[in-house]
Design an enzyme around this catalytic site. Sequence first.
Site, PDB file in Angstrom:
ATOM      1  N   GLY A 163     -30.240 -41.441  11.194  1.00 45.50           N
ATOM      2  CA  GLY A 163     -30.235 -40.116  11.812  1.00 45.50           C
ATOM      3  C   GLY A 163     -30.138 -39.023  10.760  1.00 45.50           C
ATOM      4  CB  ALA A 164     -28.288 -38.832   7.578  1.00 41.55           C
TER       5      ALA A 164
ATOM      6  N   GLY B  44      -2.643 -12.609  12.560  1.00 43.56           N
ATOM      7  CA  GLY B  44      -2.791 -12.370  13.991  1.00 43.56           C
ATOM      8  C   GLY B  44      -4.260 -12.275  14.346  1.00 43.56           C
ATOM      9  N   GLY B  45      -4.536 -11.577  15.430  1.00 46.67           N
ATOM     10  CA  GLY B  45      -5.922 -11.442  15.887  1.00 46.67           C
ATOM     11  C   GLY B  45      -6.809 -10.769  14.856  1.00 46.67           C
TER      12      GLY B  45
HETATM   13  C1  HXC Z   1       3.149  -0.604  11.470  1.00 51.18           C
HETATM   14  C2  HXC Z   1       3.584  -1.663   9.491  1.00 51.18           C
HETATM   15  C3  HXC Z   1       2.953  -2.826   9.962  1.00 51.18           C
HETATM   16  C4  HXC Z   1       2.424  -2.797  11.274  1.00 51.18           C
HETATM   17  C5  HXC Z   1       3.648  -3.193   7.979  1.00 51.18           C
HETATM   18  N1  HXC Z   1       3.984  -1.942   8.261  1.00 51.18           N
HETATM   19  N2  HXC Z   1       3.009  -3.763   8.997  1.00 51.18           N
HETATM   20  N3  HXC Z   1       3.670  -0.563  10.252  1.00 51.18           N
HETATM   21  N4  HXC Z   1       2.536  -1.675  11.986  1.00 51.18           N
HETATM   22  N5  HXC Z   1       1.799  -3.849  11.782  1.00 51.18           N
HETATM   23  C6  HXC Z   1       4.673  -0.998   7.400  1.00 51.18           C
HETATM   24  C7  HXC Z   1       6.112  -1.395   7.156  1.00 51.18           C
HETATM   25  O1  HXC Z   1       6.936  -0.905   8.188  1.00 51.18           O
HETATM   26  C8  HXC Z   1       6.395  -0.713   5.846  1.00 51.18           C
HETATM   27  O2  HXC Z   1       6.625   0.641   6.093  1.00 51.18           O
HETATM   28  C9  HXC Z   1       5.075  -0.820   5.127  1.00 51.18           C
HETATM   29  O3  HXC Z   1       4.084  -1.035   6.123  1.00 51.18           O
HETATM   30  C10 HXC Z   1       5.013  -1.967   4.161  1.00 51.18           C
HETATM   31  O4  HXC Z   1       5.475  -3.104   4.823  1.00 51.18           O
HETATM   32  P1  HXC Z   1       6.556  -4.079   4.163  1.00 51.18           P
HETATM   33  O5  HXC Z   1       7.039  -4.962   5.228  1.00 51.18           O
HETATM   34  O6  HXC Z   1       7.560  -3.267   3.410  1.00 51.18           O
HETATM   35  O7  HXC Z   1       5.660  -4.845   3.109  1.00 51.18           O
HETATM   36  P2  HXC Z   1       5.713  -6.349   2.679  1.00 51.18           P
HETATM   37  O8  HXC Z   1       7.110  -6.771   2.397  1.00 51.18           O
HETATM   38  O9  HXC Z   1       4.696  -6.501   1.612  1.00 51.18           O
HETATM   39  O10 HXC Z   1       5.251  -7.173   3.972  1.00 51.18           O
HETATM   40  C11 HXC Z   1       3.938  -7.055   4.487  1.00 51.18           C
HETATM   41  C12 HXC Z   1       3.791  -7.749   5.861  1.00 51.18           C
HETATM   42  C13 HXC Z   1       4.910  -7.234   6.787  1.00 51.18           C
HETATM   43  C14 HXC Z   1       3.952  -9.237   5.658  1.00 51.18           C
HETATM   44  C15 HXC Z   1       2.410  -7.437   6.366  1.00 51.18           C
HETATM   45  O11 HXC Z   1       4.911  -5.803   6.748  1.00 51.18           O
HETATM   46  C16 HXC Z   1       4.718  -7.666   8.198  1.00 51.18           C
HETATM   47  O12 HXC Z   1       5.031  -8.810   8.534  1.00 51.18           O
HETATM   48  N6  HXC Z   1       4.206  -6.770   9.035  1.00 51.18           N
HETATM   49  C17 HXC Z   1       4.059  -7.032  10.417  1.00 51.18           C
HETATM   50  C18 HXC Z   1       2.872  -7.897  10.622  1.00 51.18           C
HETATM   51  C19 HXC Z   1       2.589  -8.066  12.070  1.00 51.18           C
HETATM   52  O13 HXC Z   1       3.286  -8.814  12.765  1.00 51.18           O
HETATM   53  N7  HXC Z   1       1.575  -7.347  12.571  1.00 51.18           N
HETATM   54  C20 HXC Z   1       1.197  -7.402  13.895  1.00 51.18           C
HETATM   55  C21 HXC Z   1       0.385  -8.677  14.002  1.00 51.18           C
HETATM   56  S1  HXC Z   1      -0.284  -8.861  15.565  1.00 51.18           S
HETATM   57  P3  HXC Z   1       7.654   1.486   5.223  1.00 51.18           P
HETATM   58  O14 HXC Z   1       7.586   2.866   5.821  1.00 51.18           O
HETATM   59  O15 HXC Z   1       8.964   0.825   5.374  1.00 51.18           O
HETATM   60  O16 HXC Z   1       7.135   1.441   3.836  1.00 51.18           O
HETATM   61  C22 HXC Z   1      -1.747  -8.216  15.322  1.00 51.18           C
HETATM   62  C23 HXC Z   1      -2.531  -8.322  16.523  1.00 51.18           C
HETATM   63  C24 HXC Z   1      -3.948  -7.988  16.259  1.00 51.18           C
HETATM   64  O17 HXC Z   1      -2.127  -7.727  14.342  1.00 51.18           O
HETATM   65  C25 HXC Z   1      -4.648  -8.363  17.490  1.00 51.18           C
HETATM   66  C26 HXC Z   1      -6.081  -8.139  17.408  1.00 51.18           C
HETATM   67  C27 HXC Z   1      -6.736  -8.716  18.592  1.00 51.18           C
END
Ligand code: HXC
Length: 518
Positions: free
Chosen positions: A406-407, A171-172
């Site tokens: 040019g290079a 993501g971002g």
């Molecule tokens: C809160 C999160 C989290 C998040 C993971 N966790 N990502 N909690 N916010 N963004 C937590 C899970 O709930 C889980 O908690 C623990 O972290 C481990 O995650 P798992 O899914 O069990 O691990 P894994 O299977 O290794 O997968 C990792 C992952 C997946 C691929 C990163 O967790 C995932 O897809 N997360 C969401 C990613 C996402 O969409 N983020 C937002 C992106 S948008 P528990 O308590 O169950 O252990 C963004 C915008 C930024 O970031 C913008 C900036 C401008």
Amino acid sequence: MTIEENIQGLLERREEALKGGGEKKLEMQHKKGKFTARERVYLLLDEGSFEEYDMFVSHRSTDFGLEKEHYLTDGVITGHGTIDGRVVYIFSQDFSIFGGSLSESYAKKICKIMDQAMKVGAPVIGLNDSGGARIQEGVKSLAGYADIFQRNILASGLIPQISAIFGPCAGGAVYSPALTDFILMSKENSYMFVTGPKVTKTVTGEDITTDDLGGAEVHERKSGVSHFIVEDEEEGIMLIRKLLSFLPQNNLEDPPLVECSDPISRMEDALNEIIPDDASIPYDVKDVIFMITDNNEFLETQENYAKNIVTGFARFNGMPVGIVANQPNYLAGVLDINASRKAARFVRFCDAFNIPIITLVDVPGFLPGSGQEYGGIILHGAKLLFAYGEATVPKITITLRKSYGGAHDVMGSKQLRADLNYAWPSAEIAVMGAAGAVEILEGKNVKNMTAKEKDEYLVRKEKEYKMKFANPYDAARYGFIDDVIEPRNTRFRIIRGLQTLATKKDTNPLKKHSNLPL
Ligand code: HXC
């Protein structure tokens, strides 16, 4: 409470913070073949040098049940320490706490060390392993990212910023590393993308795996986002230490000198024979680089991206330099869009941090064709031209063989304020290659000839053209080349040049900023 109880309270809190998200979650990291956030910090920094900040911070979220779930550090370990005795600031994302996701408090911790690093004038190293914005915090975590981006931007060109990706970065969130100077990715477990495979499939229908979309190899070979790929985290951490050894602490310092045991006048006879007699036969410019640098060492950046140009760091008599070299072994060393972008960014980095630039030229020109023109080679080639022309660090250019069109101008020519322009006797500096030139110039003269006559005539004319232009002496006659040097003496001439140029001062006109062709 007694003093003893107070101290006991502190120690217990510290103990709790060291546990991260708990033993089970830390163990999960190891199972995935990853270090924990803390282990990474200890491995990277000089032993005993880490001073942690904000260990007792936790989030302030009250939604989605988070009010009941608190961890000290809140998922990121921040502070400063030393690497080879030099101060660095560091943050290390802790996947064991909410998947290393970024909250408002977490972002503030990172901003705090970035602000300090800018004031102190010390590099920032970010170790990334995070699920992105903490979903439960909503827009506050988006604002937190933007606060970090803003600091990445302000710190750019002021202090070196290095990002290691040791887990998810999606993501971002990718834009913070993207704003830093160098990105390193581990082969296993790391990926970067703006949009993940699931959303990609929904929006575009494309079915693609995480690795194929944003794995380390993709970013090292295809996108050019990553500068280094490493087998594992340990190798990555050692590489960060090595990279820093070439860099100054900030833009006001010179890069660090080291003791050099390699004789400055070491002659490399093999260089006198490295250029093939036939100009169309390639050779490996990295052989030249290894032969001339201190102890034959070279830290290459973006090794597998745009291989037609080679960039990286080395030392001459202990002085760090950036090397840019056309690579005849790959696409004949032609300049194309990717090579221009790669080298331009490297040249600008070196210039920002007072690192002299050594350019080794063997370039047949820019790559022709609609693919390049439609892709904007005009703009991208201009980036490299701009970068060289803007750079005020010592610039030494050695033309090994071809330097056409040019290079020629782009690759650190005299007119772009290069300080020393040397050429090997094998250099060919001209508007274009002999065959192309003769075809254009002689077209009208061969119209009425038989095929045999035409062939003989063109061969003769090509020879004449080569005699006149495909050598370094025409350019030397005008002072565009300062000297024609014996290849085996190249190391010595570069070192002499760098010593002489050590006190060089040059500036650009004062302005808000330039308008680099982006
Ligand atoms: C809160 C999160 C989290 C998040 C993971 N966790 N990502 N909690 N916010 N963004 C937590 C899970 O709930 C889980 O908690 C623990 O972290 C481990 O995650 P798992 O899914 O069990 O691990 P894994 O299977 O290794 O997968 C990792 C992952 C997946 C691929 C990163 O967790 C995932 O897809 N997360 C969401 C990613 C996402 O969409 N983020 C937002 C992106 S948008 P528990 O308590 O169950 O252990 C963004 C915008 C930024 O970031 C913008 C900036 C401008």
